[in-house]
Design a protein around this motif. Sequence first.
Motif, short mmCIF file in Angstrom:
data_model
loop_
_atom_site.label_atom_id
_atom_site.label_comp_id
_atom_site.label_asym_id
_atom_site.label_seq_id
_atom_site.Cartn_x
_atom_site.Cartn_y
_atom_site.Cartn_z
N LEU A 168 0.83 -1.21 0.00
CA LEU A 168 0.00 0.00 0.00
C LEU A 168 0.86 1.26 0.00
N GLY A 198 3.07 5.90 -2.68
CA GLY A 198 4.25 6.73 -2.96
C GLY A 198 4.45 6.92 -4.46
N VAL A 199 4.36 5.82 -5.21
CA VAL A 199 4.55 5.89 -6.65
C VAL A 199 3.46 6.77 -7.27
N ASP A 247 12.05 16.83 -0.38
CA ASP A 247 13.05 17.91 -0.33
C ASP A 247 13.91 17.94 -1.58
N SER A 248 14.11 16.79 -2.19
CA SER A 248 14.93 16.74 -3.41
C SER A 248 14.28 17.54 -4.53
N LEU A 249 12.99 17.78 -4.39
CA LEU A 249 12.28 18.54 -5.42
C LEU A 249 12.00 19.98 -4.99
N PHE A 259 3.97 10.52 -6.70
CA PHE A 259 4.96 11.18 -7.55
C PHE A 259 4.53 11.19 -9.03
N VAL A 260 3.78 10.17 -9.40
CA VAL A 260 3.25 10.19 -10.78
C VAL A 260 2.33 11.40 -10.95
N HIS A 293 1.99 14.18 -8.87
CA HIS A 293 2.56 15.49 -8.54
C HIS A 293 3.73 15.87 -9.44
N VAL A 294 4.63 14.91 -9.69
CA VAL A 294 5.82 15.22 -10.49
C VAL A 294 5.59 14.86 -11.96
N GLY A 295 5.18 13.62 -12.20
CA GLY A 295 5.01 13.15 -13.59
C GLY A 295 3.99 13.98 -14.34
N PHE A 296 2.80 14.07 -13.80
CA PHE A 296 1.73 14.81 -14.49
C PHE A 296 1.68 16.28 -14.10
N GLY A 297 2.43 16.65 -13.05
CA GLY A 297 2.47 18.05 -12.64
C GLY A 297 1.12 18.60 -12.22
N LEU A 300 12.78 12.68 -0.20
CA LEU A 300 12.29 12.65 -1.59
C LEU A 300 11.62 13.97 -1.95
N PHE A 314 9.76 9.64 -12.62
CA PHE A 314 8.70 10.66 -12.53
C PHE A 314 9.13 11.95 -13.23
N THR A 347 20.22 15.56 -3.04
CA THR A 347 19.17 15.90 -4.01
C THR A 347 19.41 15.21 -5.34
#
Lengths: 158, 294
Positions: free
Chosen positions: A10, A15-16, A63-65, A19-20, A22-26, A61, B51, B40
């Motif tokens: 779960l 998690g995947v 914070d890296s963004l 990010f899909v 928020h990051v992938g599709f923005g 993760l 992603f 980072t």
Amino acid sequence: MTASRRPVVLVVSLGVLHFVLHVGFGIGRAAPDLLTIGLLLMARDVGVGTAAGLGLFFGLLEDSLSVLAFGANSVAMTAIGILGSLTRDLFVGDSRLFVLSYLFVGKWTRDFIQWILVGEELRQPFTSEVLVQGGLGALYVALVGLALTGFIRLTADS
Amino acid sequence: MAYAPEPETSGTRQVVMAVGIALLSVGTLYMADEPQQRVTQAFQVSVLRPFIWTQETLAQARIRADQIDDLQSEVDSLTAVVSTQGALVDENRTLRDLLGLAERASPTYLRATLIRAGGTGSESLFFIDKGSADGVQVYAPVVSAHGLVGRILEVRARSAVGMDWTNPDFRVSAMLEDGSAYGMVENARGEFREADRLVLNGTAYHENLASGTRVLTSGLGGVFPRGIPVGTIDGTAEVEGTWRKSYWMRPAVEPGSVTHVLVAGMGAPVDVSGLWPGETMGTQTDEIGRDPGL
């Protein structure tokens, strides 16, 4: 799937998906904070140290963004991982009202801690960022989390 | 929530681990820039890479979609410009041809613009912007730079109605360019409008008319003056017994593409053979296939 593996699957799936979206599709704020939902749900099933570790990983993760406020997400996620795990000793139950309240407070606390830590230069006004945006975001997360736990219960029963 | 056995949340190991991780997380707040960038970058090229790649791919796809829209708009604009210029070139050529003819034929032939109503049943009728006030009369021939278009049916003060050779009632007395054979040119309806043709009837049986021979108005009957090109012979249409032959003709003018014409006014000469010199005349059918830009 065994009961012990289910929370891991779960949390990885959430998690995947987070990010899909928020990051992938923005998609941004239109997508729910599935990372926090995963952490809060997982924290009720694992030890406080494991929850803290998972929170730190998720925080790093995020914070890296967000380079400008590095560390804010790490601390916020670690904190709610620990707090989420501790609630197991304080509150027993998994009623709908409890899940709703738990996720709402957990998400709101995460946003609040992050708001404190991002620094004055980046900080938005308390009312709009924490009370309004934070409240709406927490409600969104709580409702999505409630639907998710309902779905998990259904699949577990069947 | 209740998926696994009760974990040991408050065990010493777990508590120590939690405290250690909490301190570590606080440490990230005070991390120097260089190690921050290393952490980072490590996450960005490993866990977050798929992603970020997805976002880049989608962003590029969006940009490409926008570019395609822009390019399509440019293509549409250019097509519009080119098609407009094509029509202008064509109109320019027609007007130049007509101007040459008008100079030779003036002042008895009047320049006019031809308009088609375009309605059902009026396919072979047209209007011109010259009328009785300009000297236009009923039966006046209407010509273009290539030859005979038709004749006037009705005249009003400032406009007139005419019919072109595709009208079933159209008839014109005609002859070969050298005057060796005479006949009557009429419309032969095809199975559909575009298949309409001209037929030269009534020629003597023993006369064999070669394909490509020019056919002009003969001037007999007094409606059309002598010498207006009608078309060229395009093969035998029908042989009846041993006494009659008819011939298909390739029309000199395609009425559908005519926009500017000359119409005979009062006092027009009865012989206009000199207006269409043989060596400069080709059928409009030949010319339509040509690129207007060439």
